[in-house]
Design an enzyme around this catalytic site. Structure first.
Site, PDB file in Angstrom:
ATOM      1  CG  HIS A 136      45.782  36.599  44.977  1.00 35.11           C
ATOM      2  ND1 HIS A 136      46.581  36.735  43.863  1.00 35.11           N
ATOM      3  CD2 HIS A 136      44.522  36.481  44.504  1.00 35.11           C
ATOM      4  CE1 HIS A 136      45.830  36.704  42.771  1.00 35.11           C
ATOM      5  NE2 HIS A 136      44.577  36.543  43.134  1.00 35.11           N
ATOM      6  CG  HIS A 148      39.912  38.475  43.512  1.00 35.68           C
ATOM      7  ND1 HIS A 148      40.128  39.328  42.453  1.00 35.68           N
ATOM      8  CD2 HIS A 148      40.895  37.543  43.438  1.00 35.68           C
ATOM      9  CE1 HIS A 148      41.183  38.923  41.762  1.00 35.68           C
ATOM     10  NE2 HIS A 148      41.671  37.838  42.340  1.00 35.68           N
ATOM     11  CG  ASP A 154      34.695  40.660  42.650  1.00 35.60           C
ATOM     12  OD1 ASP A 154      35.769  40.199  43.105  1.00 35.60           O
ATOM     13  OD2 ASP A 154      34.557  40.936  41.444  1.00 35.60           O
ATOM     14  N   GLY A 185      41.433  39.188  35.173  1.00 39.75           N
ATOM     15  CA  GLY A 185      40.382  38.905  34.200  1.00 39.75           C
ATOM     16  C   GLY A 185      40.786  37.708  33.362  1.00 39.75           C
ATOM     17  CG  HIS A 221      45.426  37.735  38.523  1.00 42.73           C
ATOM     18  ND1 HIS A 221      45.289  38.896  39.228  1.00 42.73           N
ATOM     19  CD2 HIS A 221      44.665  36.803  39.160  1.00 42.73           C
ATOM     20  CE1 HIS A 221      44.464  38.690  40.248  1.00 42.73           C
ATOM     21  NE2 HIS A 221      44.072  37.426  40.234  1.00 42.73           N
ATOM     22  CD  GLU A 242      44.137  32.096  37.727  1.00 46.26           C
ATOM     23  OE1 GLU A 242      44.148  33.269  37.346  1.00 46.26           O
ATOM     24  OE2 GLU A 242      43.331  31.655  38.569  1.00 46.26           O
ATOM     25  CG  ASP A 289      41.998  33.466  43.517  1.00 44.65           C
ATOM     26  OD1 ASP A 289      42.196  34.682  43.418  1.00 44.65           O
ATOM     27  OD2 ASP A 289      41.867  32.711  42.531  1.00 44.65           O
TER      28      ASP A 289
END
Ligand SMILES: [Zn+2]
Length: 345
Positions: A17, A19, A21, A172, A199, A202, A280
């Site tokens: 996991h 990301h 960006d 998101g 996701h 969370e 993450d």
């Protein structure tokens, strides 16, 4: 880095996991901006790309991405940051990494969702060839987008499934957009035989995890920190053997968990859940896998055998076929033996 950190860095890991960006190196962002004829503020960009230690919420955390996204709109940029995300994982002891990104966030300057997938996969492939890490992409659909736009991402993922892409995800603003909004989209993902992680649990509660598993076909859960709010959901995740992609530092930064004392990772492991540990976002959270392992050891007293179990869970939970997993397990166990970690059988 001291000797112990260096040793932890060589500890074999798998990262499921992370990301794209959220893992752009500040120096890379500056170069990309220059090549694209844009100017960025002078000085070290890290402060603008990494959250403060007292980061208030997931929304604030997510705001860090808007600083980098304008520069991740070209083939060259995507290829490069994909390569570098896998490179950072390889430097961090990872034998295997799944890098996730939302193609729709990279279409502002004319790329299609499918082109965004292609260029990202190309960067990961180059990392595989040059660095010996196995790197796959997870394609993210966005919670705030409607079915028609998200469908482009899912169809692009389907075209590259088994050819660089290994799964799809939904990410998101969890609190603002519940999973129920995306039933049709994940019915499509299931038709296309795309493995699903979502996701959930969370910024939203345990009910979102239940919905993701029972209705959206999730076979893994991103974070899942908040399942402790509902024993029935813990039991659902345990009995169906749904791995959790936990991201300890990020979960504390976004307040998904109330500090280290109340971080439920050991409790979940003791209950027989399959727990994995991930960054993450390497840049936004200001972390590495090595740092996450170090935090588990320092804050929660994890022993080397427990860290080894977490690493092996990462292979078991990977969206990879059995022959590849078997090979990765052998390599991981060999490396553990090399650095002197004995496994409990
Ligand atoms: Zn995430």
């Amino acid at each position: 880095m001291n000797g112990h950190d260096e040793w932890l860095r060589s500890f074999p890991k798998a990262e499921l996991h992370v990301h794209l960006d959220g893992s752009v190196k500040p120096e890379t962002l500056r170069e990309l901006a220059e090549r694209q004829g844009a100017s960025l503020p002078e000085g070290d960009l890290r402060g603008r790309m990494t959250v403060d230690p007292d980061c208030g919420s997931l929304t604030e955390y997510l705001s860090k991405f808007s600083f980098v996204l304008p520069f991740l709109q070209t083939a060259e940029a995507l290829e490069r940051v994909a390569y570098e995300t896998a490179e950072q994982a390889a430097d961090d002891g990872c034998l295997y990494v799944e890098v996730r990104f939302a193609p729709l966030l990279h279409t502002e300057r004319g790329l299609t969702a499918e082109e965004a997938v292609k260029h990202t996969v190309n960067g990961l492939r180059r990392a595989e060839r040059e660095l010996g890490i196995t790197a796959r992409a997870i394609v993210i659909a966005m919670r705030h987008e409607g079915f028609e736009r998200n469908r482009e991402a899912i169809e692009a993922a389907a075209r590259y499934l088994g050819d660089g892409v290994c799964a799809v995800d939904l990410a998101g603003d969890e609190a603002g957009y519940p999973p129920e909004l995306h039933q049709r989209l994940f019915d499509l993902a299931s038709e296309r035989k795309l493995p699903v992680t979502i996701h959930a649990g969370e910024a939203g509660g345990a009910a979102n995890v239940r919905y993701a598993v029972e209705r959206l076909g999730a076979v893994r859960i991103g974070h899942g920190v908040r399942i402790k709010e509902d024993p029935e959901v813990i039991e659902l995740v345990r009995s169906r053997r749904i791995p959790l992609e936990m991201c300890p530092l990020s979960n504390i930064q976004t307040k998904a968990a109330d500090g280290w004392e109340r971080y439920p990772i050991r409790d979940y492991m003791d209950r027989g859940l399959i727990v994995t540990v991930n960054t993450d976002n390497r840049t936004v959270s200001g972390t590495t896998m090595t740092n996450e392992y170090k935090l588990l050891a320092e804050k929660l007293g994890f022993g080397f055998d427990e860290l080894a179990a977490v690493s092996l869970n990462g292979i078991d939970a990977a969206f990879a076929d059995e022959p590849l997993k078997a090979e990765l397990r052998i390599r991981m166990k060999r490396k553990l033996a090399e650095i002197g970690v004995a496994l409990k059988e």
